[in-house]
Design a protein around this motif. Structure first.
Motif, PDB file in Angstrom:
ATOM      1  N   MET A   1       0.368  -6.522  89.061  1.00 19.94           N
ATOM      2  CA  MET A   1       0.652  -7.832  89.361  1.00 19.94           C
ATOM      3  C   MET A   1       0.204  -8.009  90.965  1.00 19.94           C
ATOM      4  O   MET A   1       0.982  -7.242  91.760  1.00 19.94           O
ATOM      5  CB  MET A   1       1.968  -8.367  89.358  1.00 19.94           C
ATOM      6  N   LEU A   4       3.458  -8.110  93.493  1.00 19.63           N
ATOM      7  CA  LEU A   4       4.122  -6.866  93.981  1.00 19.63           C
ATOM      8  C   LEU A   4       3.721  -6.373  95.467  1.00 19.63           C
ATOM      9  O   LEU A   4       4.624  -5.943  96.224  1.00 19.63           O
ATOM     10  CB  LEU A   4       4.092  -5.556  92.918  1.00 19.63           C
ATOM     11  N   LYS A 279      -1.006 -18.774  87.829  1.00 17.92           N
ATOM     12  CA  LYS A 279       0.189 -17.832  87.187  1.00 17.92           C
ATOM     13  C   LYS A 279       0.275 -16.565  87.900  1.00 17.92           C
ATOM     14  O   LYS A 279      -0.940 -15.884  87.587  1.00 17.92           O
ATOM     15  CB  LYS A 279       0.085 -17.726  85.636  1.00 17.92           C
ATOM     16  N   ALA A 281       3.064 -14.157  87.288  1.00 17.75           N
ATOM     17  CA  ALA A 281       3.500 -13.260  86.831  1.00 17.75           C
ATOM     18  C   ALA A 281       4.311 -13.930  85.501  1.00 17.75           C
ATOM     19  O   ALA A 281       4.384 -15.050  85.646  1.00 17.75           O
ATOM     20  CB  ALA A 281       4.624 -12.562  87.803  1.00 17.75           C
ATOM     21  N   THR A 282       4.702 -13.097  84.624  1.00 16.09           N
ATOM     22  CA  THR A 282       5.441 -13.359  83.398  1.00 16.09           C
ATOM     23  C   THR A 282       6.789 -13.133  83.451  1.00 16.09           C
ATOM     24  O   THR A 282       7.119 -12.285  84.264  1.00 16.09           O
ATOM     25  CB  THR A 282       4.820 -12.725  82.183  1.00 16.09           C
ATOM     26  N   GLY A 284      10.588 -11.999  82.766  1.00 14.04           N
ATOM     27  CA  GLY A 284      10.853 -10.627  82.695  1.00 14.04           C
ATOM     28  C   GLY A 284      10.385  -9.510  83.382  1.00 14.04           C
ATOM     29  O   GLY A 284      10.656  -8.340  83.124  1.00 14.04           O
ATOM     30  N   SER A 285       9.437  -9.607  84.169  1.00 15.39           N
ATOM     31  CA  SER A 285       8.630  -8.600  84.896  1.00 15.39           C
ATOM     32  C   SER A 285       9.526  -8.307  86.056  1.00 15.39           C
ATOM     33  O   SER A 285       9.954  -9.160  86.877  1.00 15.39           O
ATOM     34  CB  SER A 285       7.292  -9.185  85.550  1.00 15.39           C
ATOM     35  N   GLU A 286       9.441  -7.150  86.557  1.00 18.56           N
ATOM     36  CA  GLU A 286      10.357  -6.621  87.500  1.00 18.56           C
ATOM     37  C   GLU A 286       9.409  -6.694  88.727  1.00 18.56           C
ATOM     38  O   GLU A 286       8.242  -6.240  88.848  1.00 18.56           O
ATOM     39  CB  GLU A 286      10.644  -5.277  87.230  1.00 18.56           C
ATOM     40  N   ILE A 287      10.052  -7.496  89.784  1.00 16.40           N
ATOM     41  CA  ILE A 287       9.134  -7.488  90.867  1.00 16.40           C
ATOM     42  C   ILE A 287       9.724  -6.939  92.457  1.00 16.40           C
ATOM     43  O   ILE A 287       9.219  -6.996  93.208  1.00 16.40           O
ATOM     44  CB  ILE A 287       8.882  -9.125  91.518  1.00 16.40           C
ATOM     45  N   VAL A 303      14.109  -9.000  87.984  1.00 18.71           N
ATOM     46  CA  VAL A 303      13.270  -9.481  87.182  1.00 18.71           C
ATOM     47  C   VAL A 303      13.141 -10.859  87.239  1.00 18.71           C
ATOM     48  O   VAL A 303      14.186 -11.525  87.415  1.00 18.71           O
ATOM     49  CB  VAL A 303      13.579  -8.903  85.949  1.00 18.71           C
ATOM     50  N   ASP A 307       8.336 -17.419  83.676  1.00 20.38           N
ATOM     51  CA  ASP A 307       7.194 -17.302  84.265  1.00 20.38           C
ATOM     52  C   ASP A 307       6.922 -17.853  85.632  1.00 20.38           C
ATOM     53  O   ASP A 307       7.414 -18.764  86.058  1.00 20.38           O
ATOM     54  CB  ASP A 307       6.087 -17.934  83.126  1.00 20.38           C
ATOM     55  N   GLY A 360      17.587  -6.599  86.392  1.00 22.22           N
ATOM     56  CA  GLY A 360      17.140  -6.027  85.178  1.00 22.22           C
ATOM     57  C   GLY A 360      17.759  -4.796  84.255  1.00 22.22           C
ATOM     58  O   GLY A 360      17.294  -4.821  83.364  1.00 22.22           O
TER      59      GLY A 360
END
Length: 391
Positions: A1, A4, A279, A281-282, A284-287, A303, A307, A360
């Motif tokens: 992504m 990040l 968009k 990132a979705t 639930g993604s850890e950033i 996280v 989205d 998370g």
């Protein structure tokens, strides 16, 4: 992504910058007050006198509708229930359903009468039925109280329908918040806001059309409510959806019916043509990670709750910057899913937006040795701070 690498670069500095609207993307509206938000991304595209309390006229009927839907959802009112019409309700003039004290009208008919016909009398019938003391004034007090609870900070209600009254006021931002809550909290009822005609019991054939000038233009408009009094001028709370994006806009204080129609259509076209959504990132993604205090782990993952959709001008002068803000280190224990930080997005062309970041993973409080280590770190930090301060 891509997000990040962007966060790693700007986390320590970006949150100090000031974000201003770019002149290239500003919209010079004739309205006394205006508010436009891209609902999909949460980005405010236009804000003019947005927190100024103003007479809302019939646009305040949205609050009566919102509370009606709440009562139905709670099982304290049903769509097929027939409500009596009082003399107080029947005395209203202006936009009405032409109700009289001998009528008993279903809640569904009254709702459609409010949405499509802007019935002042229909609002009063519902208000008296839901009021703690059976009066419209009692319901107005309930409206004000409930409004504060759902975030309407600049709204005070004196009646159920926007009839001119001292201190009956709403800000355009409050109206925008209310519009978003209507289609978010009650999607099953929202399609009624797009109905262009409604005829009740063969009465008043001259008052059967929805006054929203955008319905039927093919630009995705599907709500919500117009308003007009001499004091308030012409106004509109509107919403439109195109290609998966939804915008909400509020205009207040326009001089003519024609101004309202033209300004509303122009704003919708401007919002969809001059801005695009990307968009990043979705959900639930850890950033990133945040530091933890007195926990079995020294860090906790951050996280995205949802989205990450970012609004960008079509001809943007540069990409957005990302930074993470939280009060830390965060004290353990921490439960997975706790809201513990915010992702702040800024660009040179639009105001900042904020997105919740969740823990998370769960982190329990540390045992004896962790507490000793934490205490030691605290003493060292205090010693270092005091030493620097004495130099």
């Amino acid at each position: 992504m891509r997000i990040l690498s962007a966060i790693k670069v700007i986390t320590t500095a970006a949150c100090l910058s000031t974000c201003l609207f770019s002149q290239a993307y500003s919209f010079d509206t004739k309205a006394r007050a205006a508010y436009v938000i891209d609902h999909t991304s949460g980005t405010i595209l236009l804000s003019k006198n947005s927190d100024l309390p103003l007479p809302p006229a019939s646009m305040s009927k949205l609050m009566t509708l919102y509370m009606t839907f709440e009562f139905i959802k709670a099982g304290r009112l049903s769509l097929d229930e027939k409500l009596p019409v009082s003399k107080n309700a029947a005395k209203y003039t202006g936009s009405t359903m032409f109700l009289n004290p001998t009528d008993r009208v279903t809640v569904l008919d009254l709702i459609r009468g409010i949405i499509v016909l802007s019935g002042n009398d229909a609002c009063a019938v519902i208000a008296e039925a839901l009021s703690p003391d059976g009066t419209e004034a009692g319901f107005a007090k309930l409206m004000t109280q409930r409004g504060k609870q759902i975030g309407l900070e600049n709204s005070t209600f004196k009646n159920s329908n926007g009839w001119p009254a001292d201190d009956h006021k709403m800000s355009v931002r409050d109206l925008g918040i209310l519009a978003e809550k209507l289609f978010t909290d009650f999607p099953e009822y929202y399609p009624m806001f797009a109905e262009q005609t409604y005829e009740f019991d063969g009465r008043a054939p001259a008052n059967t059309r929805n006054r929203n000038p955008l319905l039927g233009l093919g630009i995705g408009a599907d709500g919500l409510k117009t308003g007009h009094t001499k004091e308030a001028g012409y106004g509109l709370v509107g919403s439109a959806k195109q290609d998966g994006r939804r915008i909400v806009f509020v205009l207040s204080g326009l001089n003519t019916l024609e101004d309202r129609a033209q300004e509303a259509e122009t704003i919708v076209n401007w919002a969809f043509r001059q801005f695009m959504m990307e968009k990043f990132a979705t959900g639930g993604s850890e950033i990133g990670k945040a530091k933890v205090w007195n926990g079995k782990s020294r860090n906790v993952g951050l996280v995205l709750e949802n989205d990450l959709n970012v609004m960008l001008p079509v001809l943007s002068s540069g990409g957005p910057s990302f930074s993470v803000e939280y009060i830390g280190p965060i004290k353990a224990p921490i439960k997975k899913g706790d809201k513990i930080a915010e992702l702040v997005i800024k660009s040179s062309d639009l105001p900042e937006t904020r997105h919740s970041l969740l823990a998370g993973n769960s982190i329990s409080a540390g045992g004896f040795f962790v507490q000793v280590r934490t205490a030691g770190q605290y003493l060292l930090n205090m010693l270092f701070t005091n030493t620097e301060g004495s130099l």
